[in-house]
Design a protein around this motif. Structure first.
Motif, mmCIF file in Angstrom:
data_model
loop_
_atom_site.group_PDB
_atom_site.id
_atom_site.type_symbol
_atom_site.label_atom_id
_atom_site.label_comp_id
_atom_site.label_asym_id
_atom_site.label_seq_id
_atom_site.Cartn_x
_atom_site.Cartn_y
_atom_site.Cartn_z
ATOM 1 N N GLN A 59 37.827 40.487 50.048
ATOM 2 C CA GLN A 59 37.899 39.039 49.813
ATOM 3 C C GLN A 59 37.816 38.726 48.321
ATOM 4 O OE1 GLN A 59 34.647 37.622 52.185
ATOM 5 N NE2 GLN A 59 35.970 37.089 53.905
ATOM 6 N N HIS A 60 36.895 39.389 47.615
ATOM 7 C CA HIS A 60 36.736 39.159 46.180
ATOM 8 C C HIS A 60 38.012 39.543 45.427
ATOM 9 C CE1 HIS A 60 35.186 39.186 42.115
ATOM 10 N NE2 HIS A 60 35.576 40.435 42.020
ATOM 11 N N ASN A 61 38.577 40.712 45.745
ATOM 12 C CA ASN A 61 39.789 41.169 45.055
ATOM 13 C C ASN A 61 40.969 40.244 45.323
ATOM 14 O OD1 ASN A 61 38.497 43.316 43.850
ATOM 15 N ND2 ASN A 61 39.052 44.763 45.456
ATOM 16 N N ALA A 62 41.095 39.747 46.553
ATOM 17 C CA ALA A 62 42.187 38.824 46.877
ATOM 18 C C ALA A 62 42.013 37.496 46.133
ATOM 19 C CB ALA A 62 42.245 38.575 48.383
ATOM 20 N N ARG A 63 40.790 37.003 46.078
ATOM 21 C CA ARG A 63 40.497 35.743 45.367
ATOM 22 C C ARG A 63 40.776 35.913 43.878
ATOM 23 N NH1 ARG A 63 35.333 35.424 46.672
ATOM 24 N NH2 ARG A 63 35.802 34.473 48.662
ATOM 25 N N ARG A 64 40.367 37.034 43.329
ATOM 26 C CA ARG A 64 40.572 37.320 41.905
ATOM 27 C C ARG A 64 42.066 37.406 41.584
ATOM 28 N NH1 ARG A 64 41.097 41.976 38.987
ATOM 29 N NH2 ARG A 64 40.295 41.850 36.868
ATOM 30 N N LEU A 65 42.828 38.092 42.434
ATOM 31 C CA LEU A 65 44.269 38.216 42.226
ATOM 32 C C LEU A 65 44.945 36.850 42.279
ATOM 33 C CD1 LEU A 65 46.731 40.012 41.771
ATOM 34 C CD2 LEU A 65 46.883 40.279 44.260
ATOM 35 N N ARG A 66 44.543 35.980 43.239
ATOM 36 C CA ARG A 66 45.113 34.629 43.312
ATOM 37 C C ARG A 66 44.861 33.856 42.019
ATOM 38 N NH1 ARG A 66 43.229 34.662 48.546
ATOM 39 N NH2 ARG A 66 41.355 33.497 47.980
ATOM 40 N N ALA A 67 43.647 33.953 41.479
ATOM 41 C CA ALA A 67 43.315 33.243 40.241
ATOM 42 C C ALA A 67 44.132 33.794 39.076
ATOM 43 C CB ALA A 67 41.824 33.356 39.944
ATOM 44 N N LEU A 68 44.247 35.117 38.978
ATOM 45 C CA LEU A 68 45.040 35.721 37.897
ATOM 46 C C LEU A 68 46.507 35.312 38.010
ATOM 47 C CD1 LEU A 68 43.489 39.308 37.806
ATOM 48 C CD2 LEU A 68 43.155 37.483 36.128
ATOM 49 N N GLN A 69 47.042 35.323 39.222
ATOM 50 C CA GLN A 69 48.442 34.923 39.424
ATOM 51 C C GLN A 69 48.648 33.461 39.042
ATOM 52 O OE1 GLN A 69 48.777 35.988 43.560
ATOM 53 N NE2 GLN A 69 49.839 37.909 43.103
ATOM 54 N N HIS A 70 47.709 32.614 39.409
ATOM 55 C CA HIS A 70 47.839 31.193 39.091
ATOM 56 C C HIS A 70 47.874 30.983 37.580
ATOM 57 C CE1 HIS A 70 47.363 26.859 39.342
ATOM 58 N NE2 HIS A 70 46.480 26.985 38.358
ATOM 59 N N TYR A 71 46.917 31.564 36.871
ATOM 60 C CA TYR A 71 46.832 31.316 35.428
ATOM 61 C C TYR A 71 47.878 32.093 34.625
ATOM 62 C CZ TYR A 71 42.782 28.428 36.135
ATOM 63 O OH TYR A 71 41.963 27.411 36.533
ATOM 64 N N ALA A 72 48.407 33.184 35.179
ATOM 65 C CA ALA A 72 49.496 33.889 34.502
ATOM 66 C C ALA A 72 50.833 33.224 34.803
ATOM 67 C CB ALA A 72 49.540 35.352 34.931
ATOM 68 N N GLY A 73 50.892 32.472 35.888
ATOM 69 C CA GLY A 73 52.129 31.788 36.258
ATOM 70 C C GLY A 73 53.174 32.712 36.849
ATOM 71 N N SER A 74 52.738 33.849 37.373
ATOM 72 C CA SER A 74 53.685 34.772 38.000
ATOM 73 C C SER A 74 52.972 35.591 39.064
ATOM 74 C CB SER A 74 54.313 35.709 36.958
ATOM 75 O OG SER A 74 53.367 36.648 36.509
#
Length: 152
Positions: A59-74
């Motif tokens: 759950q933590h890794n999925a949440r972290r990846l979503r945040a990174l994807q959002h702020y990277a814009g890709s």
């Protein structure tokens, strides 16, 4: 049973089967976590501590990846400074500083992804690799952004 007598507690089985990994383990708090007060039924969880730890990590890794994807814009996040794209090396950076202040408010580095998700991904964050983020914190600017070499 007459109404004036207390109910007899159920006898606990000495072992329990984890609902996730299907292994039989001792029915104790060492192997199964207690349920929280909010849950409808008190007692021990139906899944073992090992499976709970793995579930929490996923759950933590999925949440972290979503945040990174959002702020990277890709879909494939990358460092805004050097372009590093190995997810394990990336983290969220407060663009205008303030990470220490954020931490003192009770947010740890591991829960920053949860915090930004709960607050609707607010502006003011960017994706940086840990090297660029630390260099920015220590020296005010990452060496990748410097135009002249530092004096030694």
């Amino acid at each position: 049973m007459p109404s004036g007598f207390p109910k007899r507690p159920r006898a606990l089985s000495p072992t329990r089967v984890c609902s996730v990994c299907k292994t039989e383990k001792p029915n104790t708090e060492d192997f199964f976590q207690k349920r929280s007060q909010r849950q409808w039924r008190l007692g021990l969880q139906s899944y073992c501590r090992t499976c709970n730890k793995e579930r929490t990590k996923r759950q933590h890794n999925a949440r972290r990846l979503r945040a990174l994807q959002h702020y990277a814009g890709s879909a494939k996040p990358f460092c805004a400074c050097c372009g590093e794209s190995q997810v394990e090396f990336l983290g969220l950076d407060h663009i205008e500083g303030g990470g220490n202040r954020h931490r003192k408010m009770g947010e740890s580095a591991t829960s920053i992804a949860l915090w930004v998700q709960r607050h609707g991904f607010p502006p003011g964050f960017q994706v940086l690799c840990h090297n660029c983020n630390l260099a920015k914190g220590f020296y005010g600017v990452c060496p990748h952004k410097r135009t002249t070499s530092p004096t030694t």
